[in-house]
Design a protein around this motif. Structure first.
Motif, PDB file in Angstrom:
ATOM      1  N   LYS A 141      43.385  31.829  38.523  1.00  0.00           N
ATOM      2  CA  LYS A 141      43.674  32.081  39.948  1.00  0.00           C
ATOM      3  C   LYS A 141      42.468  32.613  40.712  1.00  0.00           C
ATOM      4  CE  LYS A 141      45.565  36.731  39.138  1.00  0.00           C
ATOM      5  NZ  LYS A 141      46.732  37.631  39.354  1.00  0.00           N
ATOM      6  N   PHE A 142      41.363  32.826  40.013  1.00  0.00           N
ATOM      7  CA  PHE A 142      40.177  33.417  40.639  1.00  0.00           C
ATOM      8  C   PHE A 142      39.152  32.336  41.006  1.00  0.00           C
ATOM      9  CE2 PHE A 142      41.795  36.706  37.675  1.00  0.00           C
ATOM     10  CZ  PHE A 142      42.179  37.641  38.628  1.00  0.00           C
ATOM     11  N   GLY A 143      38.422  32.596  42.081  1.00  0.00           N
ATOM     12  CA  GLY A 143      37.391  31.659  42.526  1.00  0.00           C
ATOM     13  C   GLY A 143      37.768  30.987  43.823  1.00  0.00           C
ATOM     14  N   GLY A 144      37.595  29.654  43.888  1.00  0.00           N
ATOM     15  CA  GLY A 144      37.941  28.915  45.094  1.00  0.00           C
ATOM     16  C   GLY A 144      36.861  29.003  46.150  1.00  0.00           C
ATOM     17  N   SER A 145      37.235  28.604  47.361  1.00  0.00           N
ATOM     18  CA  SER A 145      36.286  28.596  48.471  1.00  0.00           C
ATOM     19  C   SER A 145      37.018  28.957  49.756  1.00  0.00           C
ATOM     20  CB  SER A 145      35.637  27.211  48.602  1.00  0.00           C
ATOM     21  OG  SER A 145      34.676  27.195  49.630  1.00  0.00           O
TER      22      SER A 145
ATOM     23  N   ASP B 207      26.425  39.843  53.749  1.00  0.00           N
ATOM     24  CA  ASP B 207      26.951  39.574  55.095  1.00  0.00           C
ATOM     25  C   ASP B 207      25.859  38.979  55.986  1.00  0.00           C
ATOM     26  OD1 ASP B 207      29.331  40.777  54.298  1.00  0.00           O
ATOM     27  OD2 ASP B 207      28.870  42.706  55.233  1.00  0.00           O
ATOM     28  N   SER B 208      24.718  39.623  55.984  1.00  0.00           N
ATOM     29  CA  SER B 208      23.607  39.228  56.845  1.00  0.00           C
ATOM     30  C   SER B 208      23.084  37.837  56.484  1.00  0.00           C
ATOM     31  CB  SER B 208      22.480  40.265  56.721  1.00  0.00           C
ATOM     32  OG  SER B 208      21.377  39.924  57.528  1.00  0.00           O
ATOM     33  N   ALA B 209      22.970  37.563  55.185  1.00  0.00           N
ATOM     34  CA  ALA B 209      22.464  36.264  54.741  1.00  0.00           C
ATOM     35  C   ALA B 209      23.430  35.138  55.107  1.00  0.00           C
ATOM     36  CB  ALA B 209      22.204  36.290  53.236  1.00  0.00           C
ATOM     37  N   PHE B 210      24.729  35.400  54.949  1.00  0.00           N
ATOM     38  CA  PHE B 210      25.727  34.398  55.320  1.00  0.00           C
ATOM     39  C   PHE B 210      25.635  34.062  56.806  1.00  0.00           C
ATOM     40  CE2 PHE B 210      28.518  34.397  51.493  1.00  0.00           C
ATOM     41  CZ  PHE B 210      28.810  33.044  51.489  1.00  0.00           C
ATOM     42  N   ASP B 211      25.463  35.087  57.641  1.00  0.00           N
ATOM     43  CA  ASP B 211      25.350  34.863  59.089  1.00  0.00           C
ATOM     44  C   ASP B 211      24.133  34.001  59.412  1.00  0.00           C
ATOM     45  OD1 ASP B 211      27.613  36.341  59.580  1.00  0.00           O
ATOM     46  OD2 ASP B 211      26.549  38.188  60.111  1.00  0.00           O
TER      47      ASP B 211
ATOM     48  N   HIS C 105      32.903  28.364  45.802  1.00  0.00           N
ATOM     49  CA  HIS C 105      32.567  27.220  44.958  1.00  0.00           C
ATOM     50  C   HIS C 105      31.564  26.331  45.695  1.00  0.00           C
ATOM     51  CE1 HIS C 105      33.091  24.005  42.085  1.00  0.00           C
ATOM     52  NE2 HIS C 105      33.542  23.171  42.992  1.00  0.00           N
ATOM     53  N   PRO C 106      30.461  25.873  45.089  1.00  0.00           N
ATOM     54  CA  PRO C 106      30.245  25.769  43.639  1.00  0.00           C
ATOM     55  C   PRO C 106      29.339  26.822  43.038  1.00  0.00           C
ATOM     56  CG  PRO C 106      28.663  24.380  44.761  1.00  0.00           C
ATOM     57  CD  PRO C 106      29.474  25.064  45.847  1.00  0.00           C
ATOM     58  N   PHE C 107      29.026  27.906  43.789  1.00  0.00           N
ATOM     59  CA  PHE C 107      27.990  28.824  43.315  1.00  0.00           C
ATOM     60  C   PHE C 107      28.331  29.576  42.034  1.00  0.00           C
ATOM     61  CE2 PHE C 107      26.324  27.891  47.488  1.00  0.00           C
ATOM     62  CZ  PHE C 107      24.971  27.787  47.223  1.00  0.00           C
ATOM     63  N   PRO C 108      29.554  30.078  41.840  1.00  0.00           N
ATOM     64  CA  PRO C 108      29.827  30.722  40.548  1.00  0.00           C
ATOM     65  C   PRO C 108      29.608  29.781  39.363  1.00  0.00           C
ATOM     66  CG  PRO C 108      31.512  31.313  42.142  1.00  0.00           C
ATOM     67  CD  PRO C 108      30.675  30.242  42.784  1.00  0.00           C
TER      68      PRO C 108
ATOM     69  N   GLY D 126      34.058  34.834  50.523  1.00  0.00           N
ATOM     70  CA  GLY D 126      34.415  33.447  50.290  1.00  0.00           C
ATOM     71  C   GLY D 126      35.017  33.107  48.945  1.00  0.00           C
ATOM     72  N   PHE D 127      35.385  34.110  48.126  1.00  0.00           N
ATOM     73  CA  PHE D 127      35.974  33.823  46.822  1.00  0.00           C
ATOM     74  C   PHE D 127      37.026  34.877  46.465  1.00  0.00           C
ATOM     75  CE2 PHE D 127      32.580  36.762  46.034  1.00  0.00           C
ATOM     76  CZ  PHE D 127      32.918  37.507  44.910  1.00  0.00           C
ATOM     77  N   ASN D 128      37.986  34.477  45.651  1.00  0.00           N
ATOM     78  CA  ASN D 128      39.033  35.380  45.199  1.00  0.00           C
ATOM     79  C   ASN D 128      38.667  35.947  43.833  1.00  0.00           C
ATOM     80  OD1 ASN D 128      41.668  36.630  45.292  1.00  0.00           O
ATOM     81  ND2 ASN D 128      42.319  35.160  43.756  1.00  0.00           N
TER      82      ASN D 128
END
Length: 405
Positions: A18-22, A179-183, A203-206, A289-291
């Motif tokens: 149940k963990f992960g996703g996007s 936070d800053s990098a995502f922005d 996903h797909p980074f993990p 962005g992930f659970n």
């Protein structure tokens, strides 16, 4: 016949159970689909594998060795302690394993700039190095607190040509840097790619970062048998986001007789804001962005966190770590600031190896674990980084001991 674990997880949507996703804004869905498609295209291509093998062997210095910590073992008077020497990677940590690969991916996508966050600065240095090698622009976001604490790495990034962007909101540490990098990435997805520094994020980074870091475990599994007749009884690695841990776990995850310990930072105590032990004290939640499993405040928001190790003071943990822990495949170890400092000095003075403060958490837990095990047992520690970046901070705040014993 059951498929190997690494071929089974995550699923096509990036879930480990149940963990992960996007969980991303609509405007990021298209660029992330492009990254997924590109990774699927190149990961098994002869050209990509050849390029990655070349830079790892002729530029990074892989394979990194395994060292028997004889003096530390004698000091603990228990299980034998071995070290996987990721501190000997070019740039001084495991981070270059995925940074070189991520920049190759960026070039495949035609990007001109790589953006990333960094805590202790090792991911930032590694990405700045990879960007310099492959001729891309590099922008690193780092919390103001960490900029002061890890100043040697800040200078290294600047020398390598990276632009440093301070994160000035909140606690001004790793979460705020993310936070800053995502922005920044959101503002220019056409020319940029966000190179996440751990097994976290949408996903797909993990999956990607785990795959790129798996070289640690695959090397270690083969190398360990040069030292001992059997695989290690325990494998130990520090966990913030958890890239170095997933890297070494990857080689042993299908070996059920090998215990896998992810070591969390207990900081200064067990109250919220005094530690970063997400797997120990957290609960399920979505962040960046992930659970996964994360530390929350009374409002259900990401809680303030703390660790003496700037690279592991993160309020969540990679979704694969959450999955493996809830499945009972991995165990959680704990190491507080005092124990980490003791391990920092013990490894330095007994073995001549100055570890990163993050890695010192794994060493500190391994020392405790070794004392509970018989002398015929073995422990393999992922020494994920060297401590050049930490020596000024440590000596200023924790005086050098008069005696190694």
């Amino acid at each position: 016949m059951q498929k190997p674990y690494l071929e089974s997880y995550p699923d096509k949507n990036g879930y480990f159970g149940k963990f992960g996703g996007s969980f991303i804004p609509p405007e990021l869905e298209k660029p992330f689909q492009e990254i997924i498609k590109a990774y699927e295209e190149i990961k098994n291509s002869d050209e990509f594998i050849r390029d990655l093998k070349y830079v790892r062997k002729h530029y990074q210095g892989r394979p990194t060795p395994i060292s028997f910590a004889k003096n530390l073992t004698n000091y603990c008077d228990g299980a034998k302690i071995y070290l996987k020497r990721e501190d000997l990677n070019h740039t001084g940590a495991h981070k270059l394993n995925h940074c070189m690969a991520e920049v190759i991916l960026a070039k495949h996508l035609g990007k001109k700039r790589v953006i990333a966050e960094t805590g202790a600065g090792q991911h930032g240095v590694a990405l700045a190095t990879a960007a310099a090698y492959f001729g891309l622009e590099c922008e690193i976001h780092m919390g103001e607190v960490d900029i002061k604490k890890e100043y040697p790495n800040v200078i290294r990034m600047k020398i390598l040509g990276a632009k440093i962007v301070p994160a000035t909101h909140g606690l001004k540490t790793l979460k705020e840097a993310v936070d800053s990098a995502f922005d920044a990435y959101l503002a220019d997805t056409q020319n940029s790619i966000y190179c996440i520094g751990s097994v976290v994020g949408p996903h797909p980074f993990p999956m990607m970062v785990r795959d790129f870091q798996s070289v640690i475990g695959l090397e270690a599994k083969e190398q360990f048998l040069e030292h001992e007749p059997t695989l290690p009884n325990s494998v130990v690695a520090c966990v913030g986001g958890g890239s170095n841990a997933m890297g070494i776990f990857a080689g042993f995850i299908d070996e059920n007789d090998v215990d896998l310990y992810g070591v969390e930072p207990m900081g200064r105590g067990n109250t919220i804001g005094e530690h970063s032990a997400s797997l120990t004290y957290g609960e399920e939640g979505i962040m960046h962005g992930f659970n996964s499993i994360m530390l929350k405040d009374k409002k259900g928001e990401p809680a303030p966190v703390y660790s003496i190790g700037s690279g592991i003071d993160y309020p969540s943990v990679g979704p694969e770590h959450a999955f493996l822990k809830t499945q009972g495949r991995t165990k959680v170890g704990l190491c507080d600031d005092k124990e980490a400092i003791d391990a920092f000095y013990k490894l330095s003075q007994l073995e001549g190896i100055i570890p990163a403060l993050e890695s010192a958490h794994a060493v500190g837990f391994a020392m405790k674990l070794a004392k509970t095990l018989s002398k015929d047992k073995t422990i393999l520690v992922n020494l994920s980084g060297r401590g050049d970046k930490d020596i000024d901070f440590v000596v200023e705040n924790h005086p050098i001991p008069n005696s190694k014993f």
